[in-house]
Motif scaffolding. Structure first.
Motif, mmCIF file in Angstrom:
data_model
loop_
_atom_site.group_PDB
_atom_site.id
_atom_site.type_symbol
_atom_site.label_atom_id
_atom_site.label_comp_id
_atom_site.label_asym_id
_atom_site.label_seq_id
_atom_site.Cartn_x
_atom_site.Cartn_y
_atom_site.Cartn_z
ATOM 1 N N SER A 1 -11.208 -4.474 -1.427
ATOM 2 C CA SER A 1 -10.385 -4.399 -2.639
ATOM 3 C C SER A 1 -9.423 -3.223 -2.563
ATOM 4 C CB SER A 1 -11.266 -4.247 -3.873
ATOM 5 O OG SER A 1 -12.077 -5.378 -4.040
ATOM 6 N N LEU A 2 -9.921 -2.098 -2.095
ATOM 7 C CA LEU A 2 -9.061 -0.916 -1.963
ATOM 8 C C LEU A 2 -7.944 -1.158 -0.955
ATOM 9 C CD1 LEU A 2 -11.679 1.980 -2.066
ATOM 10 C CD2 LEU A 2 -10.004 1.384 -3.814
ATOM 11 N N GLU B 1 -6.588 -4.044 -0.245
ATOM 12 C CA GLU B 1 -5.618 -4.937 -0.890
ATOM 13 C C GLU B 1 -4.710 -4.157 -1.828
ATOM 14 O OE1 GLU B 1 -7.426 -8.390 -2.735
ATOM 15 O OE2 GLU B 1 -8.771 -8.635 -1.017
ATOM 16 N N ILE B 2 -5.294 -3.254 -2.590
ATOM 17 C CA ILE B 2 -4.504 -2.434 -3.512
ATOM 18 C C ILE B 2 -3.518 -1.576 -2.734
ATOM 19 C CG2 ILE B 2 -4.646 -0.505 -5.148
ATOM 20 C CD1 ILE B 2 -7.338 -1.762 -6.087
ATOM 21 N N LEU B 3 -3.983 -0.978 -1.641
ATOM 22 C CA LEU B 3 -3.095 -0.158 -0.819
ATOM 23 C C LEU B 3 -1.947 -0.974 -0.248
ATOM 24 C CD1 LEU B 3 -5.574 2.183 1.098
ATOM 25 C CD2 LEU B 3 -3.877 2.839 -0.599
ATOM 26 N N LYS B 4 -2.225 -2.203 0.178
ATOM 27 C CA LYS B 4 -1.172 -3.072 0.705
ATOM 28 C C LYS B 4 -0.150 -3.390 -0.377
ATOM 29 C CE LYS B 4 -3.822 -5.174 4.425
ATOM 30 N NZ LYS B 4 -4.537 -6.351 4.904
ATOM 31 N N LYS B 5 -0.617 -3.666 -1.593
ATOM 32 C CA LYS B 5 0.294 -3.943 -2.700
ATOM 33 C C LYS B 5 1.163 -2.731 -3.008
ATOM 34 C CE LYS B 5 -2.559 -7.452 -4.943
ATOM 35 N NZ LYS B 5 -3.407 -7.768 -6.098
ATOM 36 N N ILE B 6 0.553 -1.559 -2.990
ATOM 37 C CA ILE B 6 1.302 -0.320 -3.231
ATOM 38 C C ILE B 6 2.339 -0.121 -2.139
ATOM 39 C CG2 ILE B 6 1.110 2.205 -3.261
ATOM 40 C CD1 ILE B 6 -1.609 1.812 -4.680
ATOM 41 N N GLU B 7 1.937 -0.376 -0.892
ATOM 42 C CA GLU B 7 2.856 -0.224 0.242
ATOM 43 C C GLU B 7 4.046 -1.167 0.104
ATOM 44 O OE1 GLU B 7 2.732 -0.212 5.130
ATOM 45 O OE2 GLU B 7 1.103 -1.138 4.024
ATOM 46 N N VAL B 8 3.787 -2.423 -0.253
ATOM 47 C CA VAL B 8 4.875 -3.397 -0.429
ATOM 48 C C VAL B 8 5.775 -2.957 -1.580
ATOM 49 C CG1 VAL B 8 5.352 -5.774 -1.180
ATOM 50 C CG2 VAL B 8 3.655 -5.343 0.598
ATOM 51 N N SER B 9 5.164 -2.551 -2.670
ATOM 52 C CA SER B 9 5.930 -2.105 -3.831
ATOM 53 C C SER B 9 6.787 -0.896 -3.470
ATOM 54 C CB SER B 9 4.982 -1.760 -4.974
ATOM 55 O OG SER B 9 5.675 -1.178 -6.040
ATOM 56 N N PHE B 10 6.194 0.056 -2.774
ATOM 57 C CA PHE B 10 6.914 1.258 -2.363
ATOM 58 C C PHE B 10 8.054 0.899 -1.424
ATOM 59 C CE2 PHE B 10 7.506 4.916 0.496
ATOM 60 C CZ PHE B 10 7.866 5.865 -0.445
#
Length: 168
Positions: free
Chosen positions: A85-86, A88-97
């Motif tokens: 889960s962490l 996945e969250i990091l990947k979403k943050i990376e894409v968003s960033f």
């Protein structure tokens, strides 16, 4: 002791009783580092388990009953799921960033283009003003090949500008 009580089980019991490694260490008269090492072990000697359980308010029988009911069975799976889960969250943050960074870079490009256009407009206005201005207002240096230091530099005082420096 019927079951092997390991560091993972002790960690879970500590969480249930709101103990930290430091607070357990104080109660056991140990260092925090020593407790952390115990919590990493796959097996712990029975005497030490009894001491730890006593401080935490459990008996070996209580813990063995919990083990029999599979109260601890899925802890490793929960840890793995939490890690996933962490990630996945990091990947979403990376894409968003990354998306935000691209947008900011595009905005900077547009601003650079605007600045370039404004500079061109400014230069055109200055050149137009120079063409309409009476050069008798005060040309300090003129374009000349005799004074190579000042070639292309005109300092001009005009009604619009207090002092204007134009370089070729």
């Amino acid at each position: 002791m019927k079951y092997n009580i390991n560091g993972l089980i002790i960690s879970d019991l500590m969480v249930k009783k709101n103990f930290t490694a430091s607070s357990l260490a104080r109660k056991l008269d140990m260092t925090r580092a020593n407790v952390q090492n115990i919590l990493k072990r796959d097996s712990i000697k029975e005497e030490l388990v009894v001491r730890i359980l006593d401080v935490l308010g459990y008996s070996i029988e209580d813990v063995e009953e919990m083990i029999a009911k599979n109260s601890f069975a899925d802890k490793e799976e929960q840890i793995l799921q939490s890690t996933d889960s962490l990630m996945e969250i990091l990947k979403k943050i990376e894409v968003s960033f990354s998306d935000e960074l691209k947008a900011k870079n595009e905005e900077l490009k547009r601003k650079d283009e605007q600045i370039s256009q404004l500079l061109q407009t400014n230069n055109a206005l200055v050149m137009a003003q120079l063409g309409r201005t009476n050069f008798n207002l005060g040309i300090v240096d003129t374009i000349s090949s005799e004074n190579e230091e000042n070639v292309g530099k005109i300092i001009l005082f005009t009604p619009l500008f207090e002092a204007l420096v134009v370089t070729a």
